[in-house]
Scaffold this motif. Structure first.
Motif, PDB file in Angstrom:
ATOM      1  N   THR A   1      14.900 -10.810 -53.439  1.00 16.10           N
ATOM      2  CA  THR A   1      15.124  -9.523 -53.704  1.00 16.10           C
ATOM      3  C   THR A   1      14.762  -8.695 -52.826  1.00 16.10           C
ATOM      4  O   THR A   1      13.964  -8.921 -52.000  1.00 16.10           O
ATOM      5  CB  THR A   1      14.487  -9.101 -55.270  1.00 16.10           C
ATOM      6  N   GLY A   2      15.327  -7.419 -52.831  1.00 13.49           N
ATOM      7  CA  GLY A   2      14.974  -6.284 -51.938  1.00 13.49           C
ATOM      8  C   GLY A   2      13.839  -5.556 -52.358  1.00 13.49           C
ATOM      9  O   GLY A   2      13.519  -5.999 -53.652  1.00 13.49           O
ATOM     10  N   PRO A   3      13.167  -4.736 -51.333  1.00 15.25           N
ATOM     11  CA  PRO A   3      11.991  -4.170 -52.242  1.00 15.25           C
ATOM     12  C   PRO A   3      12.171  -3.282 -53.141  1.00 15.25           C
ATOM     13  O   PRO A   3      11.271  -2.849 -53.988  1.00 15.25           O
ATOM     14  CB  PRO A   3      11.404  -3.396 -50.611  1.00 15.25           C
ATOM     15  N   PHE A   4      13.434  -2.547 -53.341  1.00 15.72           N
ATOM     16  CA  PHE A   4      13.538  -1.614 -54.400  1.00 15.72           C
ATOM     17  C   PHE A   4      14.185  -2.366 -55.594  1.00 15.72           C
ATOM     18  O   PHE A   4      14.350  -1.841 -56.818  1.00 15.72           O
ATOM     19  CB  PHE A   4      14.549  -0.358 -53.854  1.00 15.72           C
ATOM     20  N   ASP A   5      14.400  -3.538 -55.495  1.00 14.85           N
ATOM     21  CA  ASP A   5      14.612  -4.172 -56.934  1.00 14.85           C
ATOM     22  C   ASP A   5      13.754  -4.381 -57.945  1.00 14.85           C
ATOM     23  O   ASP A   5      12.541  -5.149 -57.443  1.00 14.85           O
ATOM     24  CB  ASP A   5      15.489  -5.672 -56.550  1.00 14.85           C
ATOM     25  N   PRO A   6      13.520  -3.772 -58.877  1.00 15.25           N
ATOM     26  CA  PRO A   6      12.572  -4.048 -60.065  1.00 15.25           C
ATOM     27  C   PRO A   6      12.340  -5.253 -60.444  1.00 15.25           C
ATOM     28  O   PRO A   6      13.085  -6.205 -60.206  1.00 15.25           O
ATOM     29  CB  PRO A   6      13.032  -3.062 -61.066  1.00 15.25           C
ATOM     30  N   PRO A   7      11.197  -5.801 -60.568  1.00 15.94           N
ATOM     31  CA  PRO A   7      10.885  -7.074 -61.058  1.00 15.94           C
ATOM     32  C   PRO A   7      11.557  -7.557 -62.254  1.00 15.94           C
ATOM     33  O   PRO A   7      11.846  -6.795 -63.099  1.00 15.94           O
ATOM     34  CB  PRO A   7       9.507  -7.124 -61.141  1.00 15.94           C
ATOM     35  N   GLU A   8      12.124  -8.775 -62.260  1.00 19.11           N
ATOM     36  CA  GLU A   8      12.737  -9.397 -63.631  1.00 19.11           C
ATOM     37  C   GLU A   8      11.732  -9.206 -64.824  1.00 19.11           C
ATOM     38  O   GLU A   8      12.266  -8.684 -65.897  1.00 19.11           O
ATOM     39  CB  GLU A   8      13.059 -10.923 -63.336  1.00 19.11           C
ATOM     40  N   ASN A   9      10.652  -9.570 -64.765  1.00 15.08           N
ATOM     41  CA  ASN A   9       9.779  -9.551 -65.758  1.00 15.08           C
ATOM     42  C   ASN A   9       8.579  -8.604 -65.523  1.00 15.08           C
ATOM     43  O   ASN A   9       7.592  -8.849 -64.642  1.00 15.08           O
ATOM     44  CB  ASN A   9       9.281 -10.977 -66.060  1.00 15.08           C
ATOM     45  N   TRP A  10       8.446  -7.548 -66.282  1.00 20.32           N
ATOM     46  CA  TRP A  10       7.254  -6.531 -65.745  1.00 20.32           C
ATOM     47  C   TRP A  10       6.039  -7.151 -66.434  1.00 20.32           C
ATOM     48  O   TRP A  10       5.085  -6.478 -65.970  1.00 20.32           O
ATOM     49  CB  TRP A  10       7.788  -5.194 -66.732  1.00 20.32           C
ATOM     50  N   LEU A  11       6.096  -8.053 -67.011  1.00 18.98           N
ATOM     51  CA  LEU A  11       4.626  -8.775 -67.449  1.00 18.98           C
ATOM     52  C   LEU A  11       4.052 -10.087 -66.913  1.00 18.98           C
ATOM     53  O   LEU A  11       3.413 -10.603 -67.576  1.00 18.98           O
ATOM     54  CB  LEU A  11       4.608  -8.820 -69.069  1.00 18.98           C
ATOM     55  N   ASN A  12       4.856  -9.938 -65.697  1.00 13.73           N
ATOM     56  CA  ASN A  12       4.588 -11.284 -64.941  1.00 13.73           C
ATOM     57  C   ASN A  12       3.193 -11.068 -64.275  1.00 13.73           C
ATOM     58  O   ASN A  12       3.122 -10.344 -63.095  1.00 13.73           O
ATOM     59  CB  ASN A  12       5.662 -11.545 -64.023  1.00 13.73           C
ATOM     60  N   PHE A  13       2.021 -11.315 -64.833  1.00 13.23           N
ATOM     61  CA  PHE A  13       0.771 -11.054 -64.131  1.00 13.23           C
ATOM     62  C   PHE A  13       0.361 -12.128 -63.367  1.00 13.23           C
ATOM     63  O   PHE A  13      -0.989 -12.269 -62.962  1.00 13.23           O
ATOM     64  CB  PHE A  13      -0.266 -10.676 -65.119  1.00 13.23           C
ATOM     65  N   ASP A  14       0.841 -13.136 -62.958  1.00 11.72           N
ATOM     66  CA  ASP A  14       0.505 -14.537 -62.288  1.00 11.72           C
ATOM     67  C   ASP A  14      -0.223 -14.199 -61.092  1.00 11.72           C
ATOM     68  O   ASP A  14      -1.187 -14.537 -60.548  1.00 11.72           O
ATOM     69  CB  ASP A  14       1.623 -15.383 -62.057  1.00 11.72           C
ATOM     70  N   ASN A  15       0.413 -13.274 -60.352  1.00 11.43           N
ATOM     71  CA  ASN A  15       0.010 -12.961 -58.927  1.00 11.43           C
ATOM     72  C   ASN A  15      -1.460 -12.027 -59.126  1.00 11.43           C
ATOM     73  O   ASN A  15      -2.187 -12.340 -58.337  1.00 11.43           O
ATOM     74  CB  ASN A  15       0.881 -11.925 -58.280  1.00 11.43           C
ATOM     75  N   PHE A  16      -1.532 -11.497 -60.282  1.00 15.24           N
ATOM     76  CA  PHE A  16      -2.962 -10.748 -60.383  1.00 15.24           C
ATOM     77  C   PHE A  16      -3.945 -12.106 -60.516  1.00 15.24           C
ATOM     78  O   PHE A  16      -4.984 -11.754 -59.889  1.00 15.24           O
ATOM     79  CB  PHE A  16      -2.884  -9.601 -61.285  1.00 15.24           C
ATOM     80  N   VAL A  17      -3.539 -12.885 -61.495  1.00 14.40           N
ATOM     81  CA  VAL A  17      -4.595 -13.799 -61.826  1.00 14.40           C
ATOM     82  C   VAL A  17      -4.953 -14.642 -60.337  1.00 14.40           C
ATOM     83  O   VAL A  17      -5.984 -14.865 -60.012  1.00 14.40           O
ATOM     84  CB  VAL A  17      -4.113 -15.044 -62.677  1.00 14.40           C
ATOM     85  N   THR A  18      -3.780 -14.929 -59.720  1.00 18.10           N
ATOM     86  CA  THR A  18      -3.978 -15.626 -58.294  1.00 18.10           C
ATOM     87  C   THR A  18      -4.933 -14.910 -57.364  1.00 18.10           C
ATOM     88  O   THR A  18      -6.067 -15.107 -56.958  1.00 18.10           O
ATOM     89  CB  THR A  18      -2.764 -16.080 -57.653  1.00 18.10           C
ATOM     90  N   ALA A  19      -4.638 -13.617 -57.055  1.00 22.58           N
ATOM     91  CA  ALA A  19      -5.297 -12.824 -56.533  1.00 22.58           C
ATOM     92  C   ALA A  19      -6.886 -12.715 -56.809  1.00 22.58           C
ATOM     93  O   ALA A  19      -7.677 -12.779 -56.133  1.00 22.58           O
ATOM     94  CB  ALA A  19      -4.750 -11.526 -56.281  1.00 22.58           C
ATOM     95  N   PHE A  20      -6.988 -12.307 -58.061  1.00 22.51           N
ATOM     96  CA  PHE A  20      -8.125 -12.282 -58.687  1.00 22.51           C
ATOM     97  C   PHE A  20      -9.168 -13.411 -58.600  1.00 22.51           C
ATOM     98  O   PHE A  20     -10.434 -13.432 -58.126  1.00 22.51           O
ATOM     99  CB  PHE A  20      -8.133 -11.688 -60.085  1.00 22.51           C
ATOM    100  N   THR A  21      -8.656 -14.634 -58.628  1.00 26.02           N
ATOM    101  CA  THR A  21      -9.434 -15.908 -58.710  1.00 26.02           C
ATOM    102  C   THR A  21      -9.491 -16.194 -57.265  1.00 26.02           C
ATOM    103  O   THR A  21     -10.714 -16.521 -56.884  1.00 26.02           O
ATOM    104  CB  THR A  21      -8.816 -17.040 -59.637  1.00 26.02           C
ATOM    105  N   SER A  22      -8.389 -16.585 -56.498  1.00 25.61           N
ATOM    106  CA  SER A  22      -8.775 -17.279 -55.057  1.00 25.61           C
ATOM    107  C   SER A  22      -9.111 -16.283 -54.204  1.00 25.61           C
ATOM    108  O   SER A  22      -9.326 -16.549 -53.083  1.00 25.61           O
ATOM    109  CB  SER A  22      -7.310 -18.031 -54.769  1.00 25.61           C
ATOM    110  N   GLY A  23      -8.895 -14.793 -54.602  1.00 30.58           N
ATOM    111  CA  GLY A  23      -9.152 -13.952 -53.304  1.00 30.58           C
ATOM    112  C   GLY A  23     -10.670 -13.563 -53.599  1.00 30.58           C
ATOM    113  O   GLY A  23     -11.067 -12.610 -52.873  1.00 30.58           O
ATOM    114  N   LYS A  24     -11.356 -14.365 -54.791  1.00 32.87           N
ATOM    115  CA  LYS A  24     -12.744 -14.072 -55.093  1.00 32.87           C
ATOM    116  C   LYS A  24     -13.018 -12.478 -55.303  1.00 32.87           C
ATOM    117  O   LYS A  24     -13.764 -11.887 -54.669  1.00 32.87           O
ATOM    118  CB  LYS A  24     -13.587 -14.330 -53.791  1.00 32.87           C
ATOM    119  N   MET A  25     -12.179 -11.899 -56.021  1.00 33.92           N
ATOM    120  CA  MET A  25     -12.156 -10.281 -56.234  1.00 33.92           C
ATOM    121  C   MET A  25     -13.241 -10.018 -57.070  1.00 33.92           C
ATOM    122  O   MET A  25     -13.780  -8.921 -57.209  1.00 33.92           O
ATOM    123  CB  MET A  25     -10.926  -9.589 -56.734  1.00 33.92           C
ATOM    124  N   LEU A  26     -13.647 -11.085 -58.192  1.00 33.59           N
ATOM    125  CA  LEU A  26     -14.572 -10.776 -58.915  1.00 33.59           C
ATOM    126  C   LEU A  26     -16.008 -10.698 -58.231  1.00 33.59           C
ATOM    127  O   LEU A  26     -16.816  -9.514 -58.476  1.00 33.59           O
ATOM    128  CB  LEU A  26     -14.637 -12.079 -60.250  1.00 33.59           C
TER     129      LEU A  26
END
Lengths: 330, 300
Positions: free
Chosen positions: B70-95
């Motif tokens: 998709t292009g940058p202006f296409d809204p996400p298909e699922n507005w409640l897809n938080f998988d990336n946040f979980v990935t970022a938070f855990t493997s990015g050592k954000m905690l």
């Protein structure tokens, strides 16, 4: 604050506590304490020590973390130290000569010009919106919040936001394609363009700060002046030049000086976004890389001293052009 | 500078009705187009401010294949897809980043407040030899851009054996805050000395006066310093990058996304959004005080 980093703010702060004003306050409080004085010699000694007990931590940290490094900076700058070696050889002014003659070092000052010009755009935008929003406007708090918020965002986050925006085929290119721009430049890859992109990011980041400063200044102008001007039939444009601009000239002047100092010490945005690649290295990036990547602490110290000297000269000009007496409007 | 209440909106201006009735059609037209131009410019500025942030939010909610297609202006298909946040938070050592930032933040804020208020108390309420010198030292120190002296500060931190510890950062944050001392002094000047004197007659010593009277009365100034300093520490990048390489603060944790996640923009975006959210919440809750603090901190 112009393009200045938040760290640059302190340079401006003392401008307000003018020397005469401080002397007055100082004199005032000394009289107050003198009245309370008296008593035996022993108590006097204790009294002499009391203020130092309260000051010890602050002055200690100040000397340790500001003056000691600053003095060392001068010392390192006349040596060939690499930061590890136990021996530091005295080399006189060689490092300074190199700073001014090595084109790779001195030419990075040219990069500051982009940020300097961008800060004019930044001040103009900030002044325009500060004027608009100081008159009654619907949703003015919402607009204020939106315009100001970027200033609060973490520098690394802003770096990523704009890395994403400037990607080839990314957000900016998509928007431009709607307007028929088929062949956009490489925003961060092309040395002719990269500094404009980064300076633009800086404008986005710091306009809010200028805006809030200008807004505060405009709102301190007595309200009756506008009413009088209204009665006299002055247009908004006339009111701006006759009332608002003279009323905030000092803050505008101050922002201008800070823009110069700030554009010399630009660091975060280019460091995070390009790491100084493609000709986007600023003087500070160059200095820190010289010290920590290339391990030429002596040369880097000389660079830091040169920057320090320039900033001090600019601050001195600021004091000359905008004397302290006029600052204390309160 | 009289920027005490930058947030206060101006009272509605009541222009005399006479002039409104007397306006010609041309003047009215000009008024309407001026209003349109005004709101149009405000809306354009808001879009330019919010657009870079919104597209990032879109990207953070997309799945990897979705992002690629998709292009940058296409809204996400699922507005409640938080998988990336979980990935970022855990493997990015954000905690770890958030915890470390909180520790550094709390300790250096507490330190700044105590050191700053005590220094301000001494400088405003005492007459002593060397006071002018101390003032001059603080004044001159504000002129030294901290980023330039980093070259020498690093050697000092190294020499103290504090390299790669949180203590280095805490000491640096506490030691360089001259703005706070100025704010405290300015505020303390508005606290009447007669209060101190009354307490002294009642037999209180200097420490009691500072601790029981001055410090509580300085609360508004402390709130201002907490906000300005809090924002500064949360956003500080270079000091943790240089002095604490083995542990991440929130800035440096995010910066490290550049490596392992490379072109995985959906994860990087999620990490970025995670870092911005606390700032947004703080801003929405504290708007008025933030404006006030920053104007007094920057200009005063």
């Amino acid at each position: 604050m112009a393009i200045a980093t938040p760290g640059a703010a302190p340079a401006d702060a003392p401008a307000v506590l003018s020397a005469p004003a401080r002397a007055r306050r100082f004199g005032g409080s000394s009289r107050r304490t003198d009245r309370r004085r008296g008593g035996s010699a022993g108590r006097n000694v204790l009294q002499h020590l009391t203020p130092w007990f309260f000051l010890a931590a602050a002055v200690g940290l100040l000397l340790l973390f500001t003056y000691w490094p600053a003095l060392n900076l001068f010392y390192f700058s006349v040596t060939d130290w690499d930061g590890i070696d136990l021996e530091k050889n005295f080399v006189g002014l060689d490092n300074y000569v190199q700073v001014f003659t090595d084109p790779r070092i001195f030419s990075v000052f040219g990069v500051s010009l982009y940020y300097f010009f961008a800060s004019f755009a930044q001040m103009a935008i900030a002044l325009y919106f500060a004027t608009l929003l100081s008159f009654s406007t619907r949703f003015s708090n919402l607009f204020r919040g939106i315009l100001f918020f970027p200033y609060l965002i973490n520098g690394v986050a802003i770096g990523f936001v704009f890395l994403y925006l400037f990607q080839p085929g990314g957000t900016l290119d998509t928007v431009l394609s709607w307007f028929g721009v088929a062949d956009p430049p490489q925003w961060l890859g092309n040395p002719d363009v990269v500094n404009w992109s980064l300076a633009g990011t800086s404008v986005w980041r710091y306009t809010g700060m200028n805006f809030v400063l200008f807004l505060g200044a405009i709102q301190s102008i007595p309200h009756e002046l506008y009413e009088a001007a209204d009665l006299d039939g002055a247009s908004r444009w006339q009111q701006f030049w006759a009332i608002i601009f003279p009323g905030i000239r000092r803050v505008v002047g101050l922002s201008f000086i800070l823009a110069i100092a700030g554009s010399l010490s630009v660091f975060e945005i280019p460091f995070i976004m390009t790491g100084g690649a493609n000709g986007s290295a600023t003087f500070v990036i160059q200095t820190l890389q010289t010290a920590f990547t290339f391990r030429q602490v002596g040369l880097a110290s000389a660079m830091a001293v040169v920057l320090l000297a320039i900033v001090l000269v600019i601050t001195w000009i600021q004091r000359k052009v905008f004397p302290d007496e006029k600052v204390d409007l309160t | 500078m009289t920027t005490t209440e930058p947030l206060q909106t101006m009272p509605l201006r009541t222009s005399p009705p006479r002039t409104i009735r007397g306006r010609t059609a041309r003047e009215r037209l000009r008024g309407v187009s001026a209003t349109t131009a005004k709101y149009l410019s405000l809306i354009i500025a808001s879009i330019l401010t919010l657009l870079p942030l919104s597209v990032l939010l879109f990207a953070s909610l997309k799945t990897a294949p979705e992002y690629a297609q998709t292009g940058p202006f296409d809204p996400p298909e699922n507005w409640l897809n938080f998988d990336n946040f979980v990935t970022a938070f855990t493997s990015g050592k954000m905690l770890e980043g958030f915890v470390n930032t909180s520790i550094v933040l709390v300790v250096s804020l507490a330190g700044t407040i105590f050191i700053g208020t005590m220094a301000a108390y001494a400088l405003d309420r005492f007459a002593f030899r060397g006071k002018k010198l101390v003032f001059a030292l603080f004044l001159v120190a504000t002129l030294i851009p901290s980023v330039t002296s980093q070259v020498a500060t690093f050697q000092l931190i190294n020499g103290l054996g504090l390299y790669d510890t949180k203590a280095a950062l805490i000491l640096l944050f506490m030691g360089t805050d001259i703005i706070a001392i100025y704010l405290f002094i300015q505020f303390m000047q508005s606290i009447p000395v007669s209060l101190d004197e009354a307490a002294m007659i009642d037999g209180a010593n200097r420490w009691t006066i500072y601790w029981r009277i001055v410090l509580p009365l300085l609360r508004p100034a402390i709130a201002t310093v907490v906000i300005i300093k809090g924002i500064a520490v949360y956003n500080e990048f270079y000091a943790p990058f240089l002095y604490l390489p083995s542990e991440g603060l929130i800035s440096t944790s995010l910066f490290r996304f550049k490596g392992p996640f490379g072109a995985q923009w959906e994860v990087i975006s999620a990490g970025t959004v995670l870092v911005i959210i606390p700032t947004l919440i703080a801003f929405l809750l504290l708007q008025r005080w933030i404006y006030k603090g920053l104007t007094s901190g920057a200009v005063k």
